[in-house]
Design a protein around this motif. Structure first.
Motif, PDB file in Angstrom:
ATOM      1  N   GLY A  33      30.153  -7.468  -9.841  1.00 36.06           N
ATOM      2  CA  GLY A  33      28.758  -7.113 -10.084  1.00 36.06           C
ATOM      3  C   GLY A  33      28.584  -6.219 -11.293  1.00 36.06           C
ATOM      4  N   SER A 103      19.793  -7.648 -15.741  1.00 38.64           N
ATOM      5  CA  SER A 103      20.999  -8.210 -15.141  1.00 38.64           C
ATOM      6  C   SER A 103      21.220  -7.794 -13.690  1.00 38.64           C
ATOM      7  CB  SER A 103      22.214  -7.804 -15.977  1.00 38.64           C
ATOM      8  OG  SER A 103      22.339  -6.405 -16.014  1.00 38.64           O
ATOM      9  N   GLN A 104      20.366  -6.969 -13.141  1.00 39.21           N
ATOM     10  CA  GLN A 104      20.626  -6.434 -11.806  1.00 39.21           C
ATOM     11  C   GLN A 104      20.553  -7.488 -10.711  1.00 39.21           C
ATOM     12  OE1 GLN A 104      17.881  -3.285 -10.987  1.00 39.21           O
ATOM     13  NE2 GLN A 104      16.108  -4.621 -10.917  1.00 39.21           N
ATOM     14  N   ASN A 105      19.677  -8.469 -10.823  1.00 39.67           N
ATOM     15  CA  ASN A 105      19.598  -9.501  -9.777  1.00 39.67           C
ATOM     16  C   ASN A 105      20.880 -10.330  -9.718  1.00 39.67           C
ATOM     17  OD1 ASN A 105      17.063  -8.720  -8.930  1.00 39.67           O
ATOM     18  ND2 ASN A 105      16.004 -10.153 -10.272  1.00 39.67           N
ATOM     19  N   GLU A 106      21.372 -10.716 -10.879  1.00 38.30           N
ATOM     20  CA  GLU A 106      22.623 -11.483 -10.920  1.00 38.30           C
ATOM     21  C   GLU A 106      23.788 -10.647 -10.390  1.00 38.30           C
ATOM     22  OE1 GLU A 106      25.498 -13.826 -14.095  1.00 38.30           O
ATOM     23  OE2 GLU A 106      23.614 -12.984 -14.803  1.00 38.30           O
ATOM     24  N   LEU A 108      23.628  -8.189  -8.191  1.00 33.26           N
ATOM     25  CA  LEU A 108      23.491  -8.072  -6.739  1.00 33.26           C
ATOM     26  C   LEU A 108      23.890  -9.358  -6.026  1.00 33.26           C
ATOM     27  CD1 LEU A 108      20.179  -6.029  -6.444  1.00 33.26           C
ATOM     28  CD2 LEU A 108      22.499  -5.274  -5.883  1.00 33.26           C
ATOM     29  N   GLU A 109      23.581 -10.497  -6.622  1.00 31.70           N
ATOM     30  CA  GLU A 109      23.995 -11.780  -6.036  1.00 31.70           C
ATOM     31  C   GLU A 109      25.523 -11.884  -5.988  1.00 31.70           C
ATOM     32  OE1 GLU A 109      22.162 -15.073  -8.047  1.00 31.70           O
ATOM     33  OE2 GLU A 109      20.142 -14.315  -7.622  1.00 31.70           O
ATOM     34  N   LEU A 110      26.180 -11.515  -7.081  1.00 27.49           N
ATOM     35  CA  LEU A 110      27.650 -11.560  -7.108  1.00 27.49           C
ATOM     36  C   LEU A 110      28.252 -10.567  -6.117  1.00 27.49           C
ATOM     37  CD1 LEU A 110      28.409 -11.915 -10.908  1.00 27.49           C
ATOM     38  CD2 LEU A 110      28.895 -13.572  -9.115  1.00 27.49           C
ATOM     39  N   ALA A 112      26.838  -9.465  -3.320  1.00 27.20           N
ATOM     40  CA  ALA A 112      26.600  -9.986  -1.975  1.00 27.20           C
ATOM     41  C   ALA A 112      27.544 -11.154  -1.670  1.00 27.20           C
ATOM     42  CB  ALA A 112      25.158 -10.435  -1.825  1.00 27.20           C
ATOM     43  N   LYS A 113      27.738 -12.023  -2.644  1.00 29.29           N
ATOM     44  CA  LYS A 113      28.639 -13.163  -2.451  1.00 29.29           C
ATOM     45  C   LYS A 113      30.065 -12.688  -2.184  1.00 29.29           C
ATOM     46  CE  LYS A 113      27.904 -16.647  -5.125  1.00 29.29           C
ATOM     47  NZ  LYS A 113      27.885 -17.532  -6.313  1.00 29.29           N
ATOM     48  N   LYS A 117      31.638 -13.315   1.889  1.00 30.39           N
ATOM     49  CA  LYS A 117      32.423 -14.543   1.855  1.00 30.39           C
ATOM     50  C   LYS A 117      33.043 -14.885   3.169  1.00 30.39           C
ATOM     51  CE  LYS A 117      36.319 -12.144  -0.125  1.00 30.39           C
ATOM     52  NZ  LYS A 117      37.389 -12.143  -1.009  1.00 30.39           N
TER      53      LYS A 117
END
Length: 117
Positions: A33, A103-106, A108-110, A112-113, A117
């Protein structure tokens, strides 16, 4: 005598054991992230006359008391002047904040992923 028999607890226990995250997993997720934010900040950092401000950008993932923390550190002493401006110069005001916000949404997605997992 009558009795009640419950089944499936072994599978539930195994599922719960698989959900446990190690500190290494948490750090890897945070690193993924923070890398996104680091790259956005690096690409939007003004070069100036010397170009040293881009060279001084660092990223850091560390374990504090109860959390894993990711940081993008602007190491040049004059970064504040570029980020907030001066009475004479306001060209790049907010470059760091804009980079983080874009870039914060991307990131946070990474994160969370990596954690889910």
């Amino acid at each position: 005598m009558s009795s009640i028999e419950l089944e499936g607890f072994e599978e539930l226990e195994e599922l719960l054991q698989d959900m446990t995250l190690t500190e290494t997993d948490e750090k890897k997720a945070m690193k993924a992230g923070i890398d996104v934010i680091y790259k956005a900040v690096e690409s939007n950092t003004p070069t100036g006359e010397t170009g040293k401000m881009k060279e001084k950008i660092k990223e850091k993932v560390s374990k504090d008391d109860f959390s894993i923390t990711g940081q993008v550190i602007m190491g040049a002493w004059y970064t504040g002047f570029e980020e907030f401006g001066t009475s004479q110069q306001k060209h790049h005001v907010g470059f760091f904040e804009r980079s983080v916000n874009s870039s914060q949404n991307e990131a946070l997605e990474l994160l969370a992923k990596g954690l889910l997992k």
